[in-house]
Design an enzyme around this catalytic site. Structure first.
Site, PDB file in Angstrom:
ATOM      1  CD  GLU A  41      -2.987  -1.463   2.058  1.00 30.00           C
ATOM      2  OE1 GLU A  41      -2.922  -0.793   3.093  1.00 30.00           O
ATOM      3  OE2 GLU A  41      -3.859  -2.336   1.863  1.00 30.00           O
TER       4      GLU A  41
ATOM      5  CD  GLU B  30      -4.894  -7.643   0.388  1.00 27.41           C
ATOM      6  OE1 GLU B  30      -5.778  -7.124   1.102  1.00 27.41           O
ATOM      7  OE2 GLU B  30      -3.682  -7.388   0.512  1.00 27.41           O
TER       8      GLU B  30
END
Ligand SMILES: *[C@@H]1O[C@H](CO)[C@@H](O)[C@H](O)[C@H]1NC(C)=O
Ligand SMILES: *[C@@H]1O[C@H](CO)[C@@H](O)[C@H](O)[C@H]1NC(C)=O
Ligand SMILES: *[C@@H]1O[C@H](CO)[C@@H](O)[C@H](O)[C@H]1NC(C)=O
Ligand SMILES: *[C@@H]1O[C@H](CO)[C@@H](O)[C@H](O)[C@H]1NC(C)=O
Ligand SMILES: *[C@@H]1O[C@H](CO)[C@@H](O)[C@H](O)[C@H]1NC(C)=O
Ligand SMILES: *[C@@H]1O[C@H](CO)[C@@H](O)[C@H](O)[C@H]1NC(C)=O
Ligand SMILES: *[C@@H]1O[C@H](CO)[C@@H](O)[C@H](O)[C@H]1NC(C)=O
Ligand SMILES: *[C@@H]1O[C@H](CO)[C@@H](O)[C@H](O)[C@H]1NC(C)=O
Length: 595
Positions: A348, A460
């Site tokens: 991220e 994910e």
């Protein structure tokens, strides 16, 4: 066994709309580019429902939205485009009214340039009542054309004004070769099926011969899938170690995984600096290896300040952090060297910048470089959310993702020749909020990033609790699987042991029965990711042909009249048509002599 590879040219995709729709060729155009070009491409789909899409007729059919002016401009080689000048509001610029039909998907593309600097440009579709749909973004630059590729799913029918928004009103916005192409849901689904046939399956031709090389008609060829080539995975947590039902459920379905938290820094060095404990991730990795399940390493670092080890204070000095970073990196990467297929290196790093803030702008690039020095096996991934889920999220928009990845790949250190030799991957978390996902935007984002040529994984996959959750999960998985650049998918359910189950695939209180989202997974495993045993028969010339999912097969060829039998292993790959000669002989099923 002799396998002759012949080149197979996939015929150009072309299909017809179903009855009721206008009959027209509706190939989806996957092409896109992250490069800023001196000369743009022509409008996709000839502009679709956009009128005068290439400004051949000046600014005809185009209006000025808001303030300022629009006018035609011509390049030295005679190409016309439109420019917005004297802008005072973000959305001032060229506009065209189009009619949306509820439920249709609209693929959008346009080429943008600005007069000075570099700015984010968004495409927005505004209804007269003030509702608007955000169709995507790009970073436009001075001196070259950038492709804005995006899309919307119409949630209402009616007119909307196509507008371009950029917050810096001191720049001129230039636009050319605009396209908006509607597709029905049926057509969208057809694109998926066509692509799946093209990229996930392959034609295999058998020729069965007798020992004396004469062709054998009427032999039965039985094909049993041993392994599918496409990795479908599911995240797991430490409960996998002591819960047999959870283990069995998981291991019987998936070929790849990532650990929810157990490899993260805050987990392996939880209590205090220097107190590392790898007992749990070690055991989990061992379990996966014993079950032939590949593991994506998740993750070395996480750029979100909220998810650092508790002992890592925010006030830590850069110099000290640098040492700790090197220690962590060396510890976890060396420990699992050669055993992981991927690493999420700096998780991220588009939304957050904990390490960049303290260690400098090149922190991610440096850590990629160092990771590769320690282990050359795993593909090193960026991993972030909202890139293909939320068109409004500028932090992780595809253009920023591409820019960051280019920064990482172009990072140069003399000692190892630079990061360009590192195998890198594009991790798209694909965590969807409740409600209708914007599949047109999702596909456009994948197209855009896929053009960089690196493998794309949905890492994910999650759809939050809400109306039609199971249906949307299914559609997200279909969309991902059918994109030619997607090389693997990992689903990220809520832990079935969690009290707050947002997307549990099984219900531990109900004998581990599937939930509706769990049913979706099983349905898709049966339909898309596995093939049932199949019997085919050789014709007069001994030939037989079948289309198979890519993967490994056991082939048994029998000829009952002479009680002959041959057994062989077959790997169906994407590269070519597989042509297999089978010689049958003997009366016991033994491996083929040429195998
Ligand atoms: C737009 O496409 C046309 C071809 O249809 C091309 O000639 C033109 O150069 C393109 N526009 C730009 C800005 O490159
Ligand atoms: C707007 O763009 C101009 C030209 O590139 C630049 O000089 C200026 O700093 C920008 N303004 C803002 C607020 O970014
Ligand atoms: C313009 O600024 C607003 C407010 O910060 C932001 O929400 C919007 O996304 C920006 N638009 C673009 C195109 O960058
Ligand atoms: C059998 O036929 C194949 C294909 O025509 C040929 O390549 C092979 O050499 C032949 N084998 C024998 C034993 O004649
Ligand atoms: C299984 O492992 C988890 C996590 O380590 C633990 O919380 C749980 O109590 C264990 N369950 C049993 C039955 O041992
Ligand atoms: C490491 O973790 C395991 C599993 O939680 C635990 O049983 C063990 O006591 C820990 N070891 C140390 C030295 O803390
Ligand atoms: C980042 O790395 C590049 C080399 O790829 C170098 O030229 C640049 O100065 C570095 N930037 C910083 C802030 O260290
Ligand atoms: C294929 O043929 C074998 C006998 O050779 C038979 O046992 C099996 O049931 C058949 N399978 C299918 C799917 O028809």
């Amino acid at each position: 066994m002799k396998i002759t590879f012949l080149l197979w040219h996939p015929f150009f995709l072309l299909f017809l709309a179903n009855a009721g729709d206008t009959i027209q060729a509706l190939t989806y155009d996957y092409s896109a580019t992250t490069e800023c070009l001196k000369e743009a491409w022509k409008a996709q789909y000839g502009g679709g429902i956009i009128q005068n899409p290439e400004f051949d007729n000046g600014i005809e059919r185009w209006t000025n939205f808001g303030h300022g002016n629009i006018k035609e401009r011509i390049t030295s080689n005679g190409n016309k485009y439109i420019v917005a000048i004297n802008r005072t509001q973000p959305s001032d610029g060229p506009s065209q009214r189009v009619q949306l039909i509820k439920g249709k998907l609209y693929a959008f593309s346009a080429w943008i340039q600005i007069s000075e600097g570099s700015e984010i440009i968004a495409v927005k579709f505004r209804s007269p009542t003030g509702k608007f749909l955000h169709g995507g973004t790009v970073i436009a630059e001075q001196g070259c054309w950038s492709m804005l590729k995006g899309g919307i799913v119409a949630t209402f029918s009616g007119p909307v004004d196509l507008t371009f928004e950029t917050n810096n009103t001191s720049v001129e916005v230039w636009v050319d070769n605009v396209s908006l192409q509607p597709f029905t849901k049926k057509q969208w689904r057809l694109h998926q099926e066509t692509t799946i046939s093209k990229v996930r399956k392959q034609k295999v031709k058998f020729q069965v011969r007798n020992k004396d090389n004469t062709s054998l008609a009427g032999a039965t060829i039985t094909l049993k899938q041993i392994k599918s080539s496409f990795p479908i995975g599911c995240e797991i947590n430490e409960f996998i170690l002591n819960n047999t039902k959870y283990r069995n459920w998981f291991a019987s379905r998936f070929s790849v995984t990532a650990f929810g938290n157990e490899m993260k820094w805050y987990f392996t060095e939880k209590k205090a600096v220097g107190r590392e404990n790898y007992t749990i991730p070690d055991a989990m990795l061992q379990f996966c290896e014993q079950n032939n399940i590949d593991v994506r390493g998740h993750n070395i670092f996480w750029d979100d300040p909220k998810y650092q080890p508790t002992w890592l204070t925010t006030k830590i000095a850069s110099k000290k952090l640098k040492k700790l970073v090197e220690k962590r990196l060396k510890s976890v990467v060396s420990r699992y060297k050669g055993r992981l297929i991927h690493w999420d290196v700096m998780n991220e790093n588009l939304h957050f910048s904990y390490f960049e803030d303290k260690l400098g702008k090149n922190a991610s690039a440096e850590i990629f470089s160092r990771t590769y020095e320690l282990d050359q096996k795993p593909i090193l991934f960026m991993n972030d959310y909202n890139t293909i889920e939320v068109s409004e999220d500028e932090a992780s928009m595809p253009a920023k993702y591409a820019r960051k990845l280019k920064n990482i790949v172009s990072f140069y250190r003399e000692m190892n020749g630079g990061n360009k030799i590192i195998p890198v991957g594009i991790g798209l978390e694909s965590r969807f909020a409740p409600g209708q996902p914007n599949f047109a935007y999702m596909r456009a984002g994948m197209d855009y990033l896929a053009s960089m040529g690196f493998p794309v994984w949905l890492t994910e996959v999650f759809v939050d609790k809400g109306e039609n959750q199971a249906q949307y999960l299914e559609e997200v998985l279909r969309e991902g699987y059918s994109h030619p650049a997607v090389k693997g998918i990992v689903i990220w359910p809520t832990s079935p042991f969690s009290k707050k189950c947002k997307m549990c695939l099984i219900d531990v209180d109900k004998h581990y029965m599937n939930t509706p989202t769990g049913d979706v997974i099983d349905k898709l495993i049966a339909e898309l990711w596995s093939s049932k045993p199949l019997n085919i028969s050789s014709n007069e010339q001994g030939f037989s042909e079948v289309v198979l999912l890519l993967g490994d097969y056991e082939v048994i060829v029998k000829y009952p009249a002479t009680n002959s039998c041959t057994k062989l292993k077959l790997k169906v790959t994407e590269k070519s048509t597989n042509f297999v000669y089978v010689h049958v002989h003997g009366n016991v099923c033994v491996p083929n002599d040429n195998d």
